[in-house]
Design a protein around this motif. Structure first.
Motif, PDB file in Angstrom:
ATOM      1  N   LEU A 287       6.817   9.569  -4.515  1.00 41.96           N
ATOM      2  CA  LEU A 287       6.016   9.809  -3.096  1.00 41.96           C
ATOM      3  C   LEU A 287       5.033  10.787  -3.010  1.00 41.96           C
ATOM      4  CD1 LEU A 287       9.542  10.205  -1.060  1.00 41.96           C
ATOM      5  CD2 LEU A 287       7.706   8.604  -0.487  1.00 41.96           C
ATOM      6  N   THR A 288       5.020  11.850  -3.977  1.00 42.17           N
ATOM      7  CA  THR A 288       3.732  12.487  -3.998  1.00 42.17           C
ATOM      8  C   THR A 288       2.586  11.463  -4.544  1.00 42.17           C
ATOM      9  OG1 THR A 288       5.384  14.543  -4.527  1.00 42.17           O
ATOM     10  CG2 THR A 288       3.012  14.961  -4.973  1.00 42.17           C
ATOM     11  N   LYS A 289       2.620  10.896  -5.506  1.00 46.24           N
ATOM     12  CA  LYS A 289       1.593  10.065  -6.063  1.00 46.24           C
ATOM     13  C   LYS A 289       0.927   9.191  -4.625  1.00 46.24           C
ATOM     14  CE  LYS A 289       2.386   9.898 -10.995  1.00 46.24           C
ATOM     15  NZ  LYS A 289       2.721   8.635 -11.954  1.00 46.24           N
ATOM     16  N   ASP A 290       1.782   8.679  -3.909  1.00 41.51           N
ATOM     17  CA  ASP A 290       1.666   7.880  -2.760  1.00 41.51           C
ATOM     18  C   ASP A 290       0.762   8.798  -1.762  1.00 41.51           C
ATOM     19  OD1 ASP A 290       2.310   5.370  -3.816  1.00 41.51           O
ATOM     20  OD2 ASP A 290       4.412   5.259  -2.914  1.00 41.51           O
ATOM     21  N   TYR A 291       1.516   9.787  -1.570  1.00 47.52           N
ATOM     22  CA  TYR A 291       0.750  10.790  -0.540  1.00 47.52           C
ATOM     23  C   TYR A 291      -0.639  10.865  -0.945  1.00 47.52           C
ATOM     24  CZ  TYR A 291      -0.109  15.152   1.935  1.00 47.52           C
ATOM     25  OH  TYR A 291      -0.660  15.901   2.676  1.00 47.52           O
ATOM     26  N   GLU A 292      -0.727  11.342  -2.447  1.00 43.73           N
ATOM     27  CA  GLU A 292      -2.196  11.838  -2.634  1.00 43.73           C
ATOM     28  C   GLU A 292      -3.122  10.410  -2.710  1.00 43.73           C
ATOM     29  OE1 GLU A 292      -1.537  12.924  -6.831  1.00 43.73           O
ATOM     30  OE2 GLU A 292      -0.684  14.871  -6.128  1.00 43.73           O
ATOM     31  N   ALA A 293      -2.653   9.159  -3.005  1.00 45.19           N
ATOM     32  CA  ALA A 293      -3.374   8.055  -2.861  1.00 45.19           C
ATOM     33  C   ALA A 293      -3.826   7.666  -1.394  1.00 45.19           C
ATOM     34  CB  ALA A 293      -2.769   6.881  -3.346  1.00 45.19           C
TER      35      ALA A 293
ATOM     36  N   SER B  47       0.945  -1.186  -0.013  1.00 47.27           N
ATOM     37  CA  SER B  47       0.090   0.041  -0.044  1.00 47.27           C
ATOM     38  C   SER B  47       0.851   1.283   0.014  1.00 47.27           C
ATOM     39  CB  SER B  47      -0.793  -0.003   1.087  1.00 47.27           C
ATOM     40  OG  SER B  47      -0.225   0.121   2.297  1.00 47.27           O
ATOM     41  N   PRO B  48       0.410   2.200  -0.759  1.00 55.66           N
ATOM     42  CA  PRO B  48       1.145   3.516  -0.503  1.00 55.66           C
ATOM     43  C   PRO B  48       1.553   4.034   0.766  1.00 55.66           C
ATOM     44  CG  PRO B  48      -0.762   3.821  -2.048  1.00 55.66           C
ATOM     45  CD  PRO B  48      -1.088   2.394  -1.220  1.00 55.66           C
ATOM     46  N   MET B  49       0.706   3.991   1.891  1.00 59.76           N
ATOM     47  CA  MET B  49       1.126   4.169   3.158  1.00 59.76           C
ATOM     48  C   MET B  49       2.375   3.305   3.578  1.00 59.76           C
ATOM     49  SD  MET B  49      -1.232   4.081   6.733  1.00 59.76           S
ATOM     50  CE  MET B  49      -0.978   2.726   7.203  1.00 59.76           C
ATOM     51  N   ILE B  50       2.365   2.431   3.296  1.00 62.62           N
ATOM     52  CA  ILE B  50       3.624   1.451   3.722  1.00 62.62           C
ATOM     53  C   ILE B  50       4.838   1.973   2.962  1.00 62.62           C
ATOM     54  CG2 ILE B  50       4.556  -0.863   3.995  1.00 62.62           C
ATOM     55  CD1 ILE B  50       2.355  -0.212   5.801  1.00 62.62           C
ATOM     56  N   HIS B  51       4.595   2.233   1.864  1.00 61.32           N
ATOM     57  CA  HIS B  51       6.133   2.919   0.933  1.00 61.32           C
ATOM     58  C   HIS B  51       6.453   4.244   1.796  1.00 61.32           C
ATOM     59  CE1 HIS B  51       4.152   1.559  -3.175  1.00 61.32           C
ATOM     60  NE2 HIS B  51       4.546   0.507  -2.191  1.00 61.32           N
ATOM     61  N   ILE B  52       5.547   4.925   2.194  1.00 57.88           N
ATOM     62  CA  ILE B  52       6.045   6.204   2.963  1.00 57.88           C
ATOM     63  C   ILE B  52       6.600   5.971   4.308  1.00 57.88           C
ATOM     64  CG2 ILE B  52       5.158   8.435   3.925  1.00 57.88           C
ATOM     65  CD1 ILE B  52       3.147   8.510   1.766  1.00 57.88           C
ATOM     66  N   ILE B  53       5.873   4.846   5.110  1.00 58.27           N
ATOM     67  CA  ILE B  53       6.010   4.528   6.371  1.00 58.27           C
ATOM     68  C   ILE B  53       7.878   4.049   6.299  1.00 58.27           C
ATOM     69  CG2 ILE B  53       6.166   2.855   8.221  1.00 58.27           C
ATOM     70  CD1 ILE B  53       3.037   3.109   8.288  1.00 58.27           C
TER      71      ILE B  53
ATOM     72  N   SER C 230      -3.337  12.134  12.176  1.00 62.51           N
ATOM     73  CA  SER C 230      -2.185  13.026  13.167  1.00 62.51           C
ATOM     74  C   SER C 230      -0.924  12.879  12.472  1.00 62.51           C
ATOM     75  CB  SER C 230      -2.161  12.728  14.367  1.00 62.51           C
ATOM     76  OG  SER C 230      -1.222  13.182  15.138  1.00 62.51           O
ATOM     77  N   TRP C 231      -0.600  11.429  12.040  1.00 60.54           N
ATOM     78  CA  TRP C 231       0.580  11.417  11.318  1.00 60.54           C
ATOM     79  C   TRP C 231       0.679  11.925  10.341  1.00 60.54           C
ATOM     80  CZ3 TRP C 231       1.505   7.664   7.029  1.00 60.54           C
ATOM     81  CH2 TRP C 231       2.377   7.625   6.806  1.00 60.54           C
ATOM     82  N   ILE C 232      -0.408  11.962   9.264  1.00 61.39           N
ATOM     83  CA  ILE C 232      -0.429  12.589   7.952  1.00 61.39           C
ATOM     84  C   ILE C 232      -0.146  14.047   8.198  1.00 61.39           C
ATOM     85  CG2 ILE C 232      -1.810  12.991   5.819  1.00 61.39           C
ATOM     86  CD1 ILE C 232      -3.094  10.220   6.341  1.00 61.39           C
ATOM     87  N   ALA C 233      -1.092  14.596   9.110  1.00 58.04           N
ATOM     88  CA  ALA C 233      -0.992  16.102   9.429  1.00 58.04           C
ATOM     89  C   ALA C 233       0.435  16.470   9.522  1.00 58.04           C
ATOM     90  CB  ALA C 233      -1.944  16.209  10.608  1.00 58.04           C
TER      91      ALA C 233
ATOM     92  N   THR D 293      -7.270   6.835   1.780  1.00 59.36           N
ATOM     93  CA  THR D 293      -7.413   5.633   2.566  1.00 59.36           C
ATOM     94  C   THR D 293      -8.100   6.093   3.828  1.00 59.36           C
ATOM     95  OG1 THR D 293      -5.537   6.076   3.736  1.00 59.36           O
ATOM     96  CG2 THR D 293      -5.395   4.919   1.714  1.00 59.36           C
ATOM     97  N   SER D 294      -8.851   4.970   4.451  1.00 56.85           N
ATOM     98  CA  SER D 294      -9.715   5.093   5.746  1.00 56.85           C
ATOM     99  C   SER D 294      -9.224   4.460   7.029  1.00 56.85           C
ATOM    100  CB  SER D 294     -10.866   4.726   5.343  1.00 56.85           C
ATOM    101  OG  SER D 294     -10.909   3.304   5.016  1.00 56.85           O
ATOM    102  N   ILE D 295      -7.847   4.277   6.891  1.00 59.79           N
ATOM    103  CA  ILE D 295      -7.142   3.459   8.023  1.00 59.79           C
ATOM    104  C   ILE D 295      -7.533   4.357   9.197  1.00 59.79           C
ATOM    105  CG2 ILE D 295      -5.222   2.603   9.164  1.00 59.79           C
ATOM    106  CD1 ILE D 295      -4.334   1.498   6.362  1.00 59.79           C
ATOM    107  N   PRO D 296      -7.940   3.927  10.200  1.00 58.97           N
ATOM    108  CA  PRO D 296      -8.129   4.975  11.504  1.00 58.97           C
ATOM    109  C   PRO D 296      -7.038   5.346  12.305  1.00 58.97           C
ATOM    110  CG  PRO D 296      -8.839   2.664  12.099  1.00 58.97           C
ATOM    111  CD  PRO D 296      -8.356   2.706  10.621  1.00 58.97           C
ATOM    112  N   LYS D 297      -7.037   6.549  12.906  1.00 56.60           N
ATOM    113  CA  LYS D 297      -5.982   7.046  13.807  1.00 56.60           C
ATOM    114  C   LYS D 297      -4.682   7.398  13.099  1.00 56.60           C
ATOM    115  CE  LYS D 297      -7.821   4.495  17.850  1.00 56.60           C
ATOM    116  NZ  LYS D 297      -7.748   3.932  19.012  1.00 56.60           N
TER     117      LYS D 297
END
Length: 488
Positions: A383-389, A343-349, A400-403, A393-397
């Motif tokens: 990375l910017t594409k992954d950020y937009e994707a 998932s894009p979130m795991i790429h960024i993590i 704060s991290w994205i902000a 997403t709707s993973i809870p909580k």
């Protein structure tokens, strides 16, 4: 082996006849022929009797790996009477089975120590002895006493001195690389060894010793193996390059191995975070969201996407990458970003945890003029594409991290892409300063969702809470720099 010979005398004789070693009964009525038969039986006994333990071990330490593996296959495929012929033909088979016969299930711990202890020093050398590790590996996965020997090693991992623990971990690493990783028949080993490996890591949580790092890597491999074998590759032969993964029917969310694996991953994550000494704010908040994602994965235990994500996390989150002072190589970063199964979130993590402060240098609030390399430019676009994707997403909580990412690294994760109301409020709650530059940067974000944003700021002012002053200043800038028709 003599007992086996007596028990299988008739079958063995038939095999010997088929191989042309003796004549049939009809042809041996003459008593003159009895002596050659007796001589042959004596020869067979000599070549199939057990070797002394020391001699058997010495022989097996001085053969090539392919010879040993071929002998193991022969042992597994042979019937009881056939093994007599194979023992007479192969000193390797004879040596392996001699050690098997030396062991006794009533005292397996003591007797197997006689096998393992002489090999420990060879395993602990700078270049560990592969023949020694291969020999021990045989008894862990192929011996008739393999279950007892597996329990023996699991207990030794908990009770032994550090040198013995390290020798066992090195053997298990070799076993994984050479035999387990390429097979799907060893799921039963995973829950047995994960708890003692976790205990070793926890006992060295403050200092990443060789033993702790080796135990971490092995436990991580076991978890990856367990995760991979929860799914079945249904790749079609129609030329599609995409990997379609479906849950194996043999596994479900209540399978006991899942609990052991998830608990181990949690312990690995806690351990690696402690070893990650020089963390910036980006790394700190990313570890927090990774723990959140782990909780989410546990609750969605049958989610194949979560399985693929954690396999990728464990692949790259290793003692080597965490302890290194250098950021992950750009080509490896690109490989992570190009993985469509993750998932894009795991790429960024992953990249956030392994960038070692480089993002602050080139994308942070205080960065100077820096010319990015071609690879960095390409990775930035990905990375910017992954950020937009990820914003969709709707993973809870995770708001704060994205902000925090958009606040700390605005050039990489632009605020203006944010449209979700909860995420927008998370940004307003976490902006750390009240400078004019910050206020001006927030105005486009406010204008995208003017009504809910203004209401939210007015709420803080009316409550006179800790964000009231910030809300008042931001509203003042909004009135000063934006036309009324734009706000309305």
């Amino acid at each position: 082996m003599s007992t086996l010979l007596l028990d299988q005398e008739n079958e063995a004789a038939s095999i010997i006849e088929r191989n042309g070693l003796i004549s049939s009964k009809d042809e041996t009525d003459d008593s003159d022929h009895f002596q050659p038969i007796q001589d042959l039986e004596k020869t067979i006994r000599e070549y199939t009797s057990d070797l002394p333990l020391g001699k058997a071990i010495y022989l097996l330490l001085n053969i090539h790996g392919h010879v040993f593996d071929k002998a193991v296959i022969s042992i597994k495929e042979a019937t009881s009477p056939e093994i007599l012929i194979k023992m007479s033909e192969s000193p390797t088979i004879r040596a392996i089975l001699s050690i098997e016969h030396y062991l006794n299930p009533d005292d397996i711990k003591t007797l197997f120590k006689h096998v393992f202890d002489p090999l420990k020093e060879k395993i602990l050398k700078r270049q560990p002895s592969e023949p020694a590790m291969r020999l021990i590996s045989y008894f862990i996965i192929h011996s008739i006493y393999k279950k007892q020997i597996q329990r023996f090693f699991a207990e030794e991992l908990l009770e032994s001195d550090r040198k013995t623990q390290l020798a066992i971990v090195l053997v298990l690493q070799f076993l994984y690389r050479q035999y387990i990783a390429s097979s799907n028949n060893y799921q039963d080993i995973i829950p047995l060894f994960l708890p003692p490996l976790t205990r070793i890591i926890e006992g060295n949580s403050q200092t990443p010793t060789l033993l702790a790092c080796s135990a971490y890597e092995l436990a991580s491999h076991y978890c990856q193996y367990a995760l991979v074998h929860r799914v079945r590759d249904d790749r079609t032969n129609e030329g599609s390059a995409s990997k379609i993964v479906e849950l194996d029917a043999a596994y479900n969310s209540n399978h006991p191995i899942d609990q052991v694996v998830w608990q181990t991953i949690e312990n690995l994550l806690t351990g690696i975070e402690k070893w990650h000494a020089s963390k910036t704010q980006v790394e700190i908040i990313t570890y927090e969201v990774l723990h959140t994602f782990l909780s989410f994965s546990k609750s969605c235990n049958s989610d194949k996407d979560a399985t693929c994500d954690w396999h990728q996390i464990l692949t790259y989150l290793t003692p080597k990458t965490i302890l290194s002072e250098k950021p992950l190589a750009l080509k490896k970063q690109k490989s992570i970003l190009a993985d469509e199964n993750t998932s894009p979130m795991i790429h960024i993590i992953l990249l956030a945890l392994l960038q070692k402060g480089r993002w602050n240098e080139i994308y942070g609030l205080q960065h100077g003029t820096i010319v990015l390399s071609t690879d960095e430019e390409e990775n930035k676009l990905l990375l910017t594409k992954d950020y937009e994707a990820m914003l969709k997403t709707s993973i809870p909580k995770t708001q704060s991290w994205i902000a925090q990412l958009s606040i700390c690294l605005p050039d990489l994760f632009p605020m203006e892409n944010i449209e979700n109301e909860d995420l927008l409020q998370a940004v307003l709650d976490q902006v750390p300063d009240e400078s004019t530059e910050t206020m001006m940067r927030l105005l486009p974000l406010i204008m995208k969702r003017a009504e809910p944003s203004i209401c939210y700021l007015l709420f803080h002012i009316s409550q006179q809470d800790e964000r009231a002053k910030f809300a008042y200043l931001l509203l003042t800038h909004l009135i000063t720099h934006c036309k009324s028709n734009q706000i309305m």
